[in-house]
Design a protein around this motif. Structure first.
Motif, PDB file in Angstrom:
ATOM      1  N   PRO A 166       0.833  -1.205   0.000  1.00 19.42           N
ATOM      2  CA  PRO A 166       0.000   0.000   0.000  1.00 19.42           C
ATOM      3  C   PRO A 166       0.869   1.258   0.000  1.00 19.42           C
ATOM      4  CG  PRO A 166       0.111  -0.912   2.217  1.00 19.42           C
ATOM      5  CD  PRO A 166       0.886  -1.850   1.328  1.00 19.42           C
ATOM      6  N   TRP A 167       1.206   1.700  -1.184  1.00 22.88           N
ATOM      7  CA  TRP A 167       2.103   2.844  -1.315  1.00 22.88           C
ATOM      8  C   TRP A 167       1.834   3.514  -2.654  1.00 22.88           C
ATOM      9  CZ3 TRP A 167       4.898   4.653   2.598  1.00 22.88           C
ATOM     10  CH2 TRP A 167       5.841   5.648   2.354  1.00 22.88           C
ATOM     11  N   PRO A 168       2.043   4.819  -2.772  1.00 19.53           N
ATOM     12  CA  PRO A 168       1.814   5.496  -4.056  1.00 19.53           C
ATOM     13  C   PRO A 168       2.707   4.941  -5.156  1.00 19.53           C
ATOM     14  CG  PRO A 168       1.975   7.099  -2.269  1.00 19.53           C
ATOM     15  CD  PRO A 168       2.380   5.779  -1.697  1.00 19.53           C
ATOM     16  N   ALA A 169       2.134   4.781  -6.329  1.00 21.72           N
ATOM     17  CA  ALA A 169       2.890   4.343  -7.502  1.00 21.72           C
ATOM     18  C   ALA A 169       3.512   5.560  -8.176  1.00 21.72           C
ATOM     19  CB  ALA A 169       1.984   3.608  -8.483  1.00 21.72           C
ATOM     20  N   GLU A 170       4.790   5.468  -8.503  1.00 20.84           N
ATOM     21  CA  GLU A 170       5.478   6.582  -9.145  1.00 20.84           C
ATOM     22  C   GLU A 170       5.133   6.688 -10.631  1.00 20.84           C
ATOM     23  OE1 GLU A 170       7.269   8.849  -7.740  1.00 20.84           O
ATOM     24  OE2 GLU A 170       7.421   8.002  -5.714  1.00 20.84           O
ATOM     25  N   SER A 171       4.650   5.610 -11.214  1.00 18.83           N
ATOM     26  CA  SER A 171       4.284   5.611 -12.633  1.00 18.83           C
ATOM     27  C   SER A 171       3.150   4.614 -12.845  1.00 18.83           C
ATOM     28  CB  SER A 171       5.482   5.238 -13.509  1.00 18.83           C
ATOM     29  OG  SER A 171       5.784   3.858 -13.386  1.00 18.83           O
ATOM     30  N   ARG A 190      -9.036  -3.303  -0.564  1.00 20.09           N
ATOM     31  CA  ARG A 190     -10.247  -2.990   0.184  1.00 20.09           C
ATOM     32  C   ARG A 190     -11.490  -3.068  -0.707  1.00 20.09           C
ATOM     33  NH1 ARG A 190      -9.335   1.736   4.536  1.00 20.09           N
ATOM     34  NH2 ARG A 190     -11.211   0.688   5.311  1.00 20.09           N
ATOM     35  N   GLY A 191     -11.330  -2.692  -1.988  1.00 22.66           N
ATOM     36  CA  GLY A 191     -12.451  -2.810  -2.910  1.00 22.66           C
ATOM     37  C   GLY A 191     -12.857  -4.263  -3.121  1.00 22.66           C
ATOM     38  N   ASP A 209      -0.357  -0.486  -4.409  1.00 21.59           N
ATOM     39  CA  ASP A 209      -1.801  -0.293  -4.323  1.00 21.59           C
ATOM     40  C   ASP A 209      -2.063   0.885  -3.385  1.00 21.59           C
ATOM     41  OD1 ASP A 209      -4.541  -0.649  -4.426  1.00 21.59           O
ATOM     42  OD2 ASP A 209      -4.574  -2.349  -3.048  1.00 21.59           O
ATOM     43  N   PRO A 210      -2.072   2.116  -3.909  1.00 18.38           N
ATOM     44  CA  PRO A 210      -2.217   3.288  -3.034  1.00 18.38           C
ATOM     45  C   PRO A 210      -3.441   3.194  -2.141  1.00 18.38           C
ATOM     46  CG  PRO A 210      -1.669   3.961  -5.284  1.00 18.38           C
ATOM     47  CD  PRO A 210      -1.952   2.492  -5.334  1.00 18.38           C
ATOM     48  N   ASP A 211      -3.222   3.400  -0.844  1.00 17.48           N
ATOM     49  CA  ASP A 211      -4.291   3.344   0.154  1.00 17.48           C
ATOM     50  C   ASP A 211      -5.015   1.994   0.170  1.00 17.48           C
ATOM     51  OD1 ASP A 211      -3.857   6.045   0.949  1.00 17.48           O
ATOM     52  OD2 ASP A 211      -5.001   6.723  -0.790  1.00 17.48           O
ATOM     53  N   TRP A 238     -10.575  -5.261   8.148  1.00 13.90           N
ATOM     54  CA  TRP A 238     -11.258  -5.040   6.874  1.00 13.90           C
ATOM     55  C   TRP A 238     -12.063  -6.272   6.459  1.00 13.90           C
ATOM     56  CZ3 TRP A 238      -6.220  -2.919   4.213  1.00 13.90           C
ATOM     57  CH2 TRP A 238      -5.956  -1.639   4.718  1.00 13.90           C
ATOM     58  N   ILE A 239     -11.501  -7.445   6.716  1.00 14.08           N
ATOM     59  CA  ILE A 239     -12.218  -8.680   6.392  1.00 14.08           C
ATOM     60  C   ILE A 239     -13.520  -8.753   7.190  1.00 14.08           C
ATOM     61  CG2 ILE A 239     -12.131 -11.200   6.606  1.00 14.08           C
ATOM     62  CD1 ILE A 239      -9.116 -11.015   5.947  1.00 14.08           C
TER      63      ILE A 239
END
Length: 415
Positions: A310-315, A330-331, A323-325, A368-369
């Motif tokens: 879970p981290w921002p993608a640079e590209s 979670r979806g 998978d940001p956030d 979350w589960i």
């Protein structure tokens, strides 16, 4: 030197593309379309360079954000890339020798701090990777409309370019670093990646996650199918959410699932999955859909292998890993129960590397589960076999050495 004579002093075309402009040795304005499969923005400043450019000067200019449009010998451009890599390696070693500062946990108050940890090591590695990509991405090459490189001693990269970029129809400029990635992907695509669970090879496309880490494929191949799927006969349906190369959909089809519906949002992933399923002669058993997460309807089995960190993608190319956030994770969890047939199972394939890097806790995942109206029916674990798991020089070795990849069997809670 005029790389693209037809573009000299022309106005930028009114198209939905970015264009680079620069001045040649005669102070004439030149331009060409900018191409980046990673959706990197074009450099604001571009300078024509050739074999006479020193590596130190190139490194300084690239660090200043100047695009270096190479018009010399192609093989010397490759040597310049190697020289830039060496300088970045020296720079990284110098930075790593300095004692890092404490890092604040996302969401913490400003005066809270963290001791040096795997989280701090991960953050530093991401910064180093981003800087490396930015600098190396500024060594640029000209390309003709057929994807050839109009430079002396240039390799024939037309097929690799056409496979990854498709038809361009005009001259363009792209980074040498990206071209090297295209060439590597082209070789992988020709050679294929052998999947023991399929007893066959698949061909990953550029920009599509390659199943070189086979433990997650083996988990899907070895876990017992839900009883309701095995007893449903011709009505048996499975969903593969975020199919990528199509490897998990192929495994399910080979295991006897009558109908597999595989979804993905990326056109390149759907094209890759289509080619692989055709190669394996499984196309009649798998339906490919351009959908965000779930298709319509219910399934006895729903499989998802979301990005693990879970981290921002640079590209755009990093979305297979980051998978940001935890959006996709979670979806998937929040929509799973509504798409499961009675007695059906959701299989979540996930590494615990994020937990060892302190990016997500096990408690968060279990929360979350539960919030999604799901229960854990069982879990199978596999130890990764990739080289970095045993590479003690890796800054994240302490986390990678204890990583597990798990298949979580999830079911809907009773109403």
């Amino acid at each position: 030197m005029t790389l693209f004579p037809s573009t000299a002093s022309a106005a930028v075309p009114a198209k939905a593309h970015s264009y680079l402009q620069w001045r040649d040795a005669d102070d004439c304005v030149q331009q060409a379309r900018w191409c980046s499969l990673a959706d990197s923005p074009p450099p604001q400043r571009v300078q024509m360079v050739d074999d006479g450019l020193s590596a130190d000067t190139a490194f300084r200019l690239a660090n200043e954000g100047v695009g270096l449009l190479w018009c010399g010998d192609y093989q010397n451009a490759r040597l310049m890339m190697q020289a830039l890599v060496r300088r970045l390696d020296v720079q990284a070693r110098r930075q790593s020798s300095k004692k890092p500062k404490a890092k604040a946990k996302p969401g913490s108050t400003a005066d809270e701090s963290r001791p040096q940890s795997m989280y701090a090591a991960f953050v530093q590695q991401r910064k180093t990777q981003a800087q490396r990509a930015r600098v190396l991405g500024l060594l640029l090459l000209p390309f003709d409309a057929d994807h050839s490189v109009p430079l002396p001693r240039a390799a024939d990269v037309r097929e690799a370019g056409a496979q990854a970029r498709g038809a361009i129809g005009e001259h363009y400029v792209a980074s040498l670093r990206e071209l090297q990635g295209l060439i590597g992907a082209h070789q992988w695509r020709k050679k294929g990646v052998y999947i023991p669970a399929l007893k066959a090879a698949i061909s990953p496309h550029y920009g599509v996650f390659s199943p070189v880490r086979g433990e997650y494929v083996d988990l899907v191949a070895d876990t017992a199918l839900p009883a309701c799927l095995k007893s449903s006969g011709k009505a048996g349906v499975a969903f593969d959410i975020g199919t990528g190369s199509g490897v998990l959909a192929a495994v399910l089809a080979q295991r006897g699932v009558r109908q597999v519906v595989a979804t993905d949002q990326q056109d390149r992933a759907l094209a890759c999955a289509s080619d692989n399923l055709a190669l394996l002669k499984l196309s009649p058993r798998v339906q490919l859909l351009s959908v965000d997460l779930f298709p319509e309807g219910l399934a006895q089995l729903i499989v998802c292998n979301p990005p693990w960190l879970p981290w921002p993608a640079e590209s755009s190319l990093e979305h297979a890993v980051y998978d940001p956030d935890s959006r996709m994770l979670r979806g998937f969890l929040s929509g799973l129960a509504a798409h499961l047939s009675p007695g059906g199972e959701g299989w979540l394939i996930l590494s615990d590397l994020a937990e060892h890097l302190d990016l997500r806790s096990r408690e968060e995942l279990l929360g979350w589960i539960h919030e999604a109206g799901l229960q854990v029916l069982g879990r199978s674990d596999a130890k990764p076999q990739h080289a970095r798991a045993s590479d003690e020089s890796d800054p994240l070795f302490a986390a990678r050495s204890v990583e597990l990849t798990s298949l979580w069997r999830l079911g809907a809670l009773a109403a």
